[in-house]
Design an enzyme around this catalytic site. Structure first.
Site, PDB file in Angstrom:
ATOM      1  CB  VAL A  67      -1.060   0.031   1.328  1.00  0.00           C
ATOM      2  CG1 VAL A  67      -1.926  -1.163   1.183  1.00  0.00           C
ATOM      3  CG2 VAL A  67      -0.262   0.424   2.463  1.00  0.00           C
ATOM      4  CD  GLU A  68       4.159   2.577   3.970  1.00  0.00           C
ATOM      5  OE1 GLU A  68       5.078   3.393   3.675  1.00  0.00           O
ATOM      6  OE2 GLU A  68       3.566   1.789   4.995  1.00  0.00           O
ATOM      7  CG  MET A  69       7.293   3.900  -1.655  1.00  0.00           C
ATOM      8  SD  MET A  69       9.039   3.921  -0.968  1.00  0.00           S
ATOM      9  CE  MET A  69       9.881   4.630  -2.424  1.00  0.00           C
TER      10      MET A  69
END
Lengths: 346, 346
Positions: free
Chosen positions: A136-138
């Site tokens: 869900v981030e990078m």
């Protein structure tokens, strides 16, 4: 002057200094609980900083090609211009997904006992590996980070300069090491409170001193202490009285999710309060936009007290004295992509 | 030395210099078609640069709170570290929507005849207003930008310093003016080709000189000329032969969508080739990742010629001489949000 005389003079000098400090009981009490931020970046164990490694770390910190989409970098959520955090309740990541918790500031993070709200990374090096590969981030697969970096020719020289003794220096581990030494430079010395701790009685205004006094007397400093005025221990959110679900949603059990120890339910790392006026919104949910409200909620939930408006104002004024000199970072020039560089994932 | 003697010496000096240049026909031909980037930022008509205005413009350029989500800034797609562009075919904007065309570099954009691929903004000032309010980019309603800025106390002083004669200086127009003067500082002087244009014969390698010669002889310089080696005119993509739909999708009719003039169908602004090796992927679609491929496609579509591999290589080598000194930008410290600051839209 003989060596003996010099020693006497020096020790007299010290005696005079500490007696001057001892005359101010508030300063003395503060010096016992807090420490100022140093002027220079601390060394990381087993990860010596060199100019080449710091520069590489800065490039990586700002390089969006470490993310699957090539649009998100460490800097996206830990923005040097915004107190080392972002201006979001929870950060927006890959494909506009929201992260689970408010992005903590990178500034002075090197002084924290552990990293992330639940302390699941023991240090900056370990932390740096998390967001890159978090879906869900990078959202870069771990193996892909190295492929990506190897596909950008300019990084070959940059890693070789940073890790000169290694035959094949482009590794995820080295990327994390370099990012960590850069992040260790992101410290904010000489806040008014630091100058006060160093003996400058006028560095705090009268209301800030009153706030500091309350901060210690009411019990805030039981958790928010040390060099980072926090960051040194864990505490249950709602130790006296659980706050509402907007601040403490039942789905996020905090450190329990790391340790599986029942006493760690709803336990979080005590966040640093340094530069706190720069990093709204507050709490692990980012649900409190007003620092005064956050102070009042803490009083009720952690200390079981109803702070008066005047007390909240004074404590908030004291928190304003925790803003230090912001890091001066020259934007790095990143090595360009070439025809063979792995492309962004849509 | 009398004034008269000095004048003679000076004019002799000039005569010697121009005769030296005239001895190199390639240099002479290049000097007729191209101009070097100056060392200092050009003045913008009616928008004088002051240090306070440039600094404000830099803050705004990097401030993600100008977007509805508070995550996208000018810098997101026009990244100082990535040649003033991004590393995407088309940029990712609000709620992960993709922009319609490849983000052009901000570097040296001040020297372009107009802004955007279709020239719909006449200058940087006008351009700066576009992405902030474009629903697929930063997605801020126009009225909201000013509300947002007024809700961040630190901007009051910054705008007052930049526009000292105005009673109510926080306006969208002033924000655009400030961004424009900052962007005008983002120039990249002293590329090897600029040094060559200034008379330094050895600034280009033999293959780069061969490439320059081809670039002029084959006709590339008919469009890519002047100070920005492009950016000075419009041209149909596929003037001789339409390229495939991957490079020229039929849905994007370019400047026709601005002028509604039939002869403007599939006409685009000729892009600058400065720093081109830093800004893959190429074309308004961002569909060409390999600069060699882009050169070959241009030869076929614009000039109707099949460039040989050696010719493509030489021209590509010449394009490598267009990389100038990248701007040295200190990351701005942005004024913090406070309790009353308008919050990000989810």
């Amino acid at each position: 002057m003989s060596k003996g005389t010099l020693a006497v003079v020096l020790s007299l000098g010290c005696a005079v200094a500490s007696s001057a400090l001892a005359q101010d009981p508030l300063m003395k009490a503060a010096q016992e609980q807090f420490r100022p931020i140093p002027e220079t970046a601390p060394e990381l164990p087993g990860n010596a900083a060199t100019p080449a490694k710091v520069e590489l770390g800065k490039m990586l910190y700002f390089d969006p090609r470490l993310s699957a989409s090539h649009t998100i970098s460490c800097s996206s959520c830990h923005n040097i211009g915004l107190g080392g955090a972002d201006a979001e309740p929870t950060s927006i990541g890959h494909r506009w997904q929201h992260g689970g918790r408010n992005a903590p500031t990178v500034f002075n993070a090197v002084f924290n006992t552990a990293q992330f709200w639940d302390g699941r990374a023991k240090d900056l090096e370990q932390q740096a590996g998390g967001p890159m590969v978090n879906p869900v981030e990078m959202a870069s697969p771990a193996t892909h980070v190295v492929e990506q970096l190897k596909g950008i020719p300019g990084y070959h020289d940059a890693f070789a300069a940073a890790f000169p003794d290694q035959a094949d220096p482009i590794t995820l581990d080295n990327a994390q090491k370099a990012i960590a030494v850069f992040e260790a430079t992101l410290i904010t010395p000489n806040a008014p409170f630091d100058r006060f701790l160093r003996g400058e009685a006028d560095a705090l205004s009268p209301v800030q001193k009153q706030g500091l006094s309350l901060f210690m007397d009411k019990g805030c400093a039981a958790c928010h202490n040390g060099i980072n005025i926090g960051g040194g221990m864990y505490a249950p959110f709602g130790v006296v009285e659980k706050p509402g679900a907007e601040f403490l949603p039942p789905g996020d059990q905090g450190r329990f999710m790391v340790t599986k120890t029942p006493s760690d339910e709803y336990v979080f790392k005590v966040p640093t309060l340094r530069n706190i006026t720069l990093t709204a919104p507050y709490f692990h949910t980012g649900a409190a936009w007003d620092l005064r409200q956050a102070v009042a909620v803490m009083g009720a939930s952690q200390l079981g007290i109803q702070l008066s408006t005047a007390e909240v104002d004074a404590i908030t004024a004291f928190l304003g004295s925790l803003t230090g000199e912001q890091p001066k970072v020259i934007y790095p020039i990143l090595p360009p992509s070439v025809a063979g560089t792995p492309r962004p994932q849509p």
